[in-house]
Design a protein around this motif. Structure first.
Motif, PDB file in Angstrom:
ATOM      1  N   LYS A   1       0.909  -1.068  -0.047  1.00  0.00           N
ATOM      2  CA  LYS A   1       0.032   0.097  -0.090  1.00  0.00           C
ATOM      3  C   LYS A   1       0.905   1.227  -0.102  1.00  0.00           C
ATOM      4  O   LYS A   1       0.247   2.341  -0.260  1.00  0.00           O
ATOM      5  N   CYS A   2       2.157   0.978   0.451  1.00  0.00           N
ATOM      6  CA  CYS A   2       2.940   2.368   0.459  1.00  0.00           C
ATOM      7  C   CYS A   2       3.884   2.336  -0.433  1.00  0.00           C
ATOM      8  O   CYS A   2       4.843   3.406  -0.675  1.00  0.00           O
ATOM      9  N   GLY A   3       3.859   1.611  -1.694  1.00  0.00           N
ATOM     10  CA  GLY A   3       4.468   1.795  -2.769  1.00  0.00           C
ATOM     11  C   GLY A   3       5.918   1.234  -2.899  1.00  0.00           C
ATOM     12  O   GLY A   3       6.534   1.544  -3.926  1.00  0.00           O
ATOM     13  N   PHE A   4       6.069   0.123  -2.138  1.00  0.00           N
ATOM     14  CA  PHE A   4       7.476  -0.514  -2.248  1.00  0.00           C
ATOM     15  C   PHE A   4       7.216  -1.453  -3.302  1.00  0.00           C
ATOM     16  O   PHE A   4       6.373  -2.397  -3.500  1.00  0.00           O
ATOM     17  N   ASP A   5       8.306  -1.458  -4.013  1.00  0.00           N
ATOM     18  CA  ASP A   5       8.333  -2.745  -5.237  1.00  0.00           C
ATOM     19  C   ASP A   5       8.594  -4.050  -4.604  1.00  0.00           C
ATOM     20  O   ASP A   5       8.964  -4.233  -3.413  1.00  0.00           O
ATOM     21  N   GLU A   6       8.724  -5.212  -5.527  1.00  0.00           N
ATOM     22  CA  GLU A   6       8.978  -6.544  -5.173  1.00  0.00           C
ATOM     23  C   GLU A   6      10.022  -6.638  -4.602  1.00  0.00           C
ATOM     24  O   GLU A   6      10.265  -7.239  -3.383  1.00  0.00           O
ATOM     25  N   TYR A   7      11.259  -6.101  -5.038  1.00  0.00           N
ATOM     26  CA  TYR A   7      12.537  -6.197  -4.603  1.00  0.00           C
ATOM     27  C   TYR A   7      12.858  -5.485  -3.156  1.00  0.00           C
ATOM     28  O   TYR A   7      13.245  -6.390  -2.215  1.00  0.00           O
ATOM     29  N   GLU A   8      12.196  -4.477  -3.075  1.00  0.00           N
ATOM     30  CA  GLU A   8      12.092  -3.737  -1.752  1.00  0.00           C
ATOM     31  C   GLU A   8      11.460  -4.482  -0.664  1.00  0.00           C
ATOM     32  O   GLU A   8      11.988  -4.521   0.501  1.00  0.00           O
ATOM     33  N   LYS A   9      10.429  -4.933  -0.858  1.00  0.00           N
ATOM     34  CA  LYS A   9       9.332  -5.517  -0.037  1.00  0.00           C
ATOM     35  C   LYS A   9      10.428  -6.837   0.474  1.00  0.00           C
ATOM     36  O   LYS A   9      10.143  -7.420   1.530  1.00  0.00           O
ATOM     37  N   LYS A  10      10.762  -7.562  -0.460  1.00  0.00           N
ATOM     38  CA  LYS A  10      11.608  -8.873  -0.112  1.00  0.00           C
ATOM     39  C   LYS A  10      12.657  -8.412   0.801  1.00  0.00           C
ATOM     40  O   LYS A  10      12.877  -9.274   1.795  1.00  0.00           O
ATOM     41  N   GLN A  11      13.481  -7.315   0.422  1.00  0.00           N
ATOM     42  CA  GLN A  11      14.633  -7.009   1.516  1.00  0.00           C
ATOM     43  C   GLN A  11      14.162  -6.425   2.918  1.00  0.00           C
ATOM     44  O   GLN A  11      14.470  -7.024   3.919  1.00  0.00           O
ATOM     45  N   VAL A  12      12.935  -6.051   2.883  1.00  0.00           N
ATOM     46  CA  VAL A  12      12.291  -5.461   4.087  1.00  0.00           C
ATOM     47  C   VAL A  12      11.903  -6.740   5.037  1.00  0.00           C
ATOM     48  O   VAL A  12      12.039  -7.218   6.011  1.00  0.00           O
ATOM     49  N   LEU A  13      11.061  -7.581   4.431  1.00  0.00           N
ATOM     50  CA  LEU A  13      10.367  -8.676   4.881  1.00  0.00           C
ATOM     51  C   LEU A  13      11.447  -9.645   5.543  1.00  0.00           C
ATOM     52  O   LEU A  13      11.350 -10.219   6.510  1.00  0.00           O
ATOM     53  N   ASP A  14      12.394 -10.020   4.759  1.00  0.00           N
ATOM     54  CA  ASP A  14      13.684 -10.659   4.945  1.00  0.00           C
ATOM     55  C   ASP A  14      14.337 -10.155   6.365  1.00  0.00           C
ATOM     56  O   ASP A  14      14.423 -11.021   7.339  1.00  0.00           O
TER      57      ASP A  14
END
Length: 162
Positions: free
Chosen positions: A99-112
């Motif tokens: 919802k905050c505009g993070f792309d797939e690569y960014e999401k993966k980094q944060v979620l990891d």
């Protein structure tokens, strides 16, 4: 291009983030030990970012700040259902990041980072930094219930490092 301020501030303004954080604040209102509110989250972000800069690790600032803001977001579910907060947090954070505009690569980094912030195996240097920043953000040295704390000695923060 969306700058860090926009994406990180989008998390801070996100309705779900605010609701989960408020829920945790309510649940921890009478907690005598460390709490997991916005001050802790921001301390983790700032300490981790300083450590990343010192070690010259290439990671975007928004990744560190997003992970720090969201790393304890699953605590409400842990308190209510016993689900480890890093597991619950990954599920909750994924939706917020989208919802905050993070792309797939960014999401993966944060979620990891969120999913591994309590583990002690197979860490790369960024995960170690994130883990350490979470621990040294605690002000054990000035805690009024220090002697009652069940944290192992090696996790307690006896002074200021950052």
């Amino acid at each position: 291009m969306v700058f860090i301020v926009e994406k990180v501030n989008a998390i801070l303004k996100n309705h779900d983030f605010c609701r989960y954080l408020s829920r945790i604040d309510d649940m921890e209102r009478t907690r005598k030990f460390c709490r997991h509110g916005i001050c802790h989250l921001m301390d983790v972000a700032r300490i981790a970012y300083i450590m990343v800069l010192e070690k010259n690790i290439k990671v975007e600032k928004q990744i560190i700040y997003a992970a720090a803001l969201l790393h304890d977001i699953g605590r409400g579910e842990q308190y209510e259902k016993g689900t480890p907060h890093e597991i619950a947090g990954v599920k909750i954070a994924k939706d917020i990041l989208e919802k905050c505009g993070f792309d797939e690569y960014e999401k993966k980094q944060v979620l990891d980072l969120i999913g591994s912030h309590r583990k002690s195996d197979n860490w790369d240097s960024l995960k170690k930094i994130f883990y350490k920043s979470d621990k040294i953000s605690r002000k054990c040295f000035m805690c009024s219930v220090f002697s009652d704390c069940s944290w192992p000695e090696e996790k307690k923060n006896y002074g200021i490092e950052y």
